[in-house]
Design a protein around this motif. Structure first.
Motif, short mmCIF file in Angstrom:
data_model
loop_
_atom_site.label_atom_id
_atom_site.label_comp_id
_atom_site.label_asym_id
_atom_site.label_seq_id
_atom_site.Cartn_x
_atom_site.Cartn_y
_atom_site.Cartn_z
N ARG A 1 0.79 -1.23 0.00
CA ARG A 1 0.00 0.00 0.00
C ARG A 1 0.83 1.28 0.00
O ARG A 1 0.37 2.32 -0.44
N ILE A 2 2.05 1.21 0.54
CA ILE A 2 2.90 2.39 0.69
C ILE A 2 4.17 2.16 -0.13
O ILE A 2 4.70 1.05 -0.15
N PRO A 3 4.68 3.17 -0.84
CA PRO A 3 5.91 3.00 -1.63
C PRO A 3 7.07 2.44 -0.81
O PRO A 3 7.33 2.88 0.31
N ALA A 4 7.76 1.45 -1.40
CA ALA A 4 8.89 0.84 -0.71
C ALA A 4 10.01 1.84 -0.45
O ALA A 4 10.73 1.73 0.54
N GLY A 5 10.16 2.84 -1.32
CA GLY A 5 11.18 3.85 -1.11
C GLY A 5 10.97 4.61 0.18
O GLY A 5 11.93 4.91 0.91
N LEU A 6 9.70 4.90 0.50
CA LEU A 6 9.39 5.62 1.74
C LEU A 6 9.59 4.72 2.95
O LEU A 6 10.19 5.13 3.96
N LEU A 7 9.09 3.48 2.88
CA LEU A 7 9.27 2.54 4.00
C LEU A 7 10.75 2.29 4.27
O LEU A 7 11.18 2.25 5.43
N GLY A 8 11.52 2.11 3.20
CA GLY A 8 12.95 1.88 3.37
C GLY A 8 13.67 3.06 3.98
O GLY A 8 14.56 2.91 4.82
N GLY A 9 13.29 4.26 3.55
CA GLY A 9 13.91 5.45 4.12
C GLY A 9 13.64 5.57 5.61
O GLY A 9 14.55 5.88 6.40
N VAL A 10 12.39 5.31 6.02
CA VAL A 10 12.06 5.36 7.44
C VAL A 10 12.81 4.27 8.19
O VAL A 10 13.35 4.50 9.29
N GLY A 11 12.85 3.06 7.62
CA GLY A 11 13.55 1.95 8.27
C GLY A 11 15.01 2.23 8.49
O GLY A 11 15.56 1.96 9.57
N GLY B 1 13.99 -4.60 9.77
CA GLY B 1 12.76 -5.32 9.43
C GLY B 1 11.82 -4.48 8.60
O GLY B 1 11.07 -5.00 7.76
N LEU B 2 11.85 -3.17 8.79
CA LEU B 2 11.02 -2.27 8.00
C LEU B 2 11.58 -2.04 6.60
O LEU B 2 10.85 -1.70 5.68
N TYR B 3 12.89 -2.25 6.45
CA TYR B 3 13.56 -1.97 5.17
C TYR B 3 13.55 -3.17 4.22
O TYR B 3 13.23 -3.03 3.04
N LEU B 4 13.92 -4.35 4.71
CA LEU B 4 14.27 -5.47 3.83
C LEU B 4 13.08 -6.13 3.12
O LEU B 4 13.15 -6.38 1.91
N PRO B 5 11.95 -6.48 3.78
CA PRO B 5 10.84 -7.12 3.05
C PRO B 5 10.28 -6.25 1.92
O PRO B 5 10.07 -6.77 0.81
N PRO B 6 10.00 -4.94 2.13
CA PRO B 6 9.54 -4.14 0.99
C PRO B 6 10.56 -4.06 -0.14
O PRO B 6 10.19 -4.00 -1.32
N ASN B 7 11.84 -4.07 0.23
CA ASN B 7 12.88 -4.02 -0.78
C ASN B 7 12.85 -5.27 -1.66
O ASN B 7 12.95 -5.20 -2.89
N ALA B 8 12.72 -6.45 -1.01
CA ALA B 8 12.64 -7.70 -1.76
C ALA B 8 11.38 -7.74 -2.63
O ALA B 8 11.41 -8.20 -3.77
N ARG B 9 10.28 -7.24 -2.08
CA ARG B 9 9.03 -7.23 -2.83
C ARG B 9 9.16 -6.38 -4.09
O ARG B 9 8.65 -6.74 -5.15
N LEU B 10 9.88 -5.28 -3.98
CA LEU B 10 10.04 -4.38 -5.12
C LEU B 10 10.86 -5.04 -6.23
O LEU B 10 10.53 -4.95 -7.41
N ILE B 11 11.94 -5.73 -5.86
CA ILE B 11 12.77 -6.39 -6.87
C ILE B 11 11.98 -7.46 -7.60
O ILE B 11 11.97 -7.55 -8.83
N ILE B 12 11.29 -8.31 -6.83
CA ILE B 12 10.57 -9.44 -7.43
C ILE B 12 9.34 -8.96 -8.18
O ILE B 12 9.01 -9.43 -9.27
N GLY B 13 8.62 -7.98 -7.61
CA GLY B 13 7.42 -7.49 -8.25
C GLY B 13 7.67 -6.66 -9.49
O GLY B 13 6.79 -6.54 -10.35
N SER B 14 8.87 -6.08 -9.61
CA SER B 14 9.19 -5.26 -10.77
C SER B 14 9.66 -6.07 -11.96
O SER B 14 9.71 -5.57 -13.07
N ALA B 15 10.04 -7.33 -11.72
CA ALA B 15 10.55 -8.17 -12.81
C ALA B 15 9.39 -8.74 -13.61
O ALA B 15 8.32 -9.01 -13.06
N PRO B 16 9.56 -8.93 -14.92
CA PRO B 16 8.54 -9.63 -15.70
C PRO B 16 8.30 -11.03 -15.14
O PRO B 16 9.18 -11.63 -14.52
N GLN B 17 7.10 -11.56 -15.34
CA GLN B 17 6.72 -12.85 -14.77
C GLN B 17 7.70 -13.96 -15.16
O GLN B 17 8.08 -14.78 -14.33
#
Length: 465
Positions: free
Chosen positions: A322-332, A367-383
């Protein structure tokens, strides 16, 4: 095409994947506790028995990306379950180990199985969950990995109290049997590519193996000239390997994905964050020991890190949908930098509480940084490149952890590894990781419309940068 698995099959698949991840993580970390016992029983020096851990780590780094490419060729489910079978058979062979060389061979085979499992796990998770639940799915897997890593030393100690050391390795076999029993529920997407770059896979393994092996050799007191030569050979192979990969349609090293600024920044930030966390986690026991803490108290001081991480990671995964990973990572990373600075400047005579709350705060930040970061890498790649994207996530994690361990070994060799220097280095690295995260909020990186293809647009729209 269906988005994720239907219920209740999804729950069975989640359980199968959780048991499979726990299998390789527990058996990979449980050996640490048994090292002194193994050295005594096999009549080898303690410095030699450490290679049981080292060979496992190096093999994982070498094989993660090649196996992710193989998974795209022969099938994700086949690679995953084949790795489980290899790992289980190798674990049973530990009962026949009567010498260190044989045990090292067995550990290398275990690492082959573990690499196959971990290389495609993230891609299978992407198949299990709907796109709008991918973040929480990766967070659940992160909790399984973190809790398994935290539980491994306790499991090893309990087993050693009642049984010989080979049973320590066997402690993860029930997880393998449960995962295989539930394996029918795991999705089995059709392989996307007809070609596997065998030469590229060999070059990739050689590059990582020589560079990591050379660095490990240097920090453990081997000849500097020989160690430097090993690293340079690895770098030379890497140079020609990367040049070759630039022309491959489905490269083993995902240079096609790394050309996307959002994935490149995410991978760089993940590597730096894992290096920072491992630098602190490995150096802290030496610092606390110098301050008079007992071994049991040191373990209790570090425990709030994974415990807090287990609470924060699912929340971060939920928020990343729901929230951009860039923002979550910055806060983390802002939280982590604060915690690391506080750890660097602890009181002269700290109590358990002085350290524990700082470690908990640090665990919350990462913990606030790493899961959203992984989600962004995997979710941004083509299927069709999800397996290699998952392999990239795991390889970056392992490389970061290995770099952190090597950095601490070097700092200890220079006599500055048990004071303020390691947490200050970790804080500096966390600042850089935070910058990488916040940079993804730039419109030119969040909306790479000029480089998208028609097939990639749905994937990118589902991902919050």
């Amino acid at each position: 095409m269906q988005d994720g698995l239907p219920l209740p099959r999804r729950y069975a698949a989640i359980a199968a994947m959780s048991f499979g991840s726990a299998l390789v993580i527990i058996d990979g970390g449980v050996a640490n506790v048994a090292l002194p016992t193994i050295a005594h029983d096999l009549h080898v020096a303690p410095s030699s028995v450490v290679s049981i851990v080292t060979i496992y780590q190096v093999m994982l780094v070498m094989l993660m990306l090649p196996f992710s490419g193989l998974g795209e060729r022969i099938g994700l489910k086949r690679t995953y379950q084949g790795g489980q079978l290899i790992f289980t058979v190798a674990t049973l062979l530990c009962f026949f180990a009567k010498s260190l060389p044989f045990l090292l061979i067995v550990r290398a085979v275990q690492a082959i199985g573990a690499a196959a499992v971990l290389s495609v796990a993230s891609a299978l998770i992407r198949q299990i969950y709907p796109a709008n639940h991918l973040g929480r799915g990766l967070a659940i897997n992160s909790v399984v990995v973190t809790s398994s890593a935290a539980a491994a030393p306790t499991i090893g100690g309990l087993v050693l109290a009642v049984a010989p050391w080979p049973w320590v390795f066997a402690s993860a076999i029930p997880f393998a049997l449960l995962s295989l029993a539930l394996g029918r529920s795991i999705p089995d997407p059709k392989p996307g590519h007809a070609h596997f770059d065998l030469a590229g896979a060999v070059a990739c393994a050689a590059m990582f193996g020589l560079v990591v092996g050379g660095l490990e050799s240097a920090v453990h007191g081997d000849s500097p000239v020989v160690s430097a030569a090993i690293v340079l050979v690895g770098v030379a192979i890497g140079y020609f390997f990367v040049r070759n990969q630039l022309g491959e349609p489905n490269p083993i090293l995902p240079v096609d994905l790394l050309t996307r600024p959002v994935i490149a920044l995410s991978a760089a930030g993940s590597f730096i964050a894992f290096t920072a966390s491992m630098t602190l986690l490995i150096s802290t026991p030496f610092r606390l020991q110098a301050l008079g803490f007992s071994a049991a108290t040191i373990g209790a001081v570090i425990a709030p890190w994974p415990m807090t991480n287990m609470i924060v990671a699912p929340l971060a995964g939920y928020l990343s949908d729901r929230i951009p990973a860039g923002l979550l990572g910055g806060v983390g990373m802002a939280v982590s930098v604060t915690a690391l600075s506080l750890i660097a400047f602890i009181p002269a005579h700290p109590t358990y509480f002085d350290m524990a709350w700082r470690m908990a705060l640090c665990g919350a930040g990462f913990g606030l940084y790493l899961p959203p970061n992984a989600r962004l890498i995997i979710g941004s790649a083509p299927q069709e490149r999800a397996a290699v994207a998952g392999g990239l996530v795991s390889t970056v994690r392992l490389c970061g952890q290995t770099t952190g361990a090597t950095l601490v070994a070097a700092l200890l060799a220079f006599g500055i590894g048990s004071g303020q220097v390691p947490p200050l280095i970790s804080a500096t690295l966390a600042v850089i990781a935070g910058v990488c995260s916040v940079a993804r909020l730039r419109p030119s990186i969040r909306n790479p419309s000029l480089t998208e293809t028609r097939n990639e647009i749905p994937t990118l729209r589902q991902t919050r940068y």
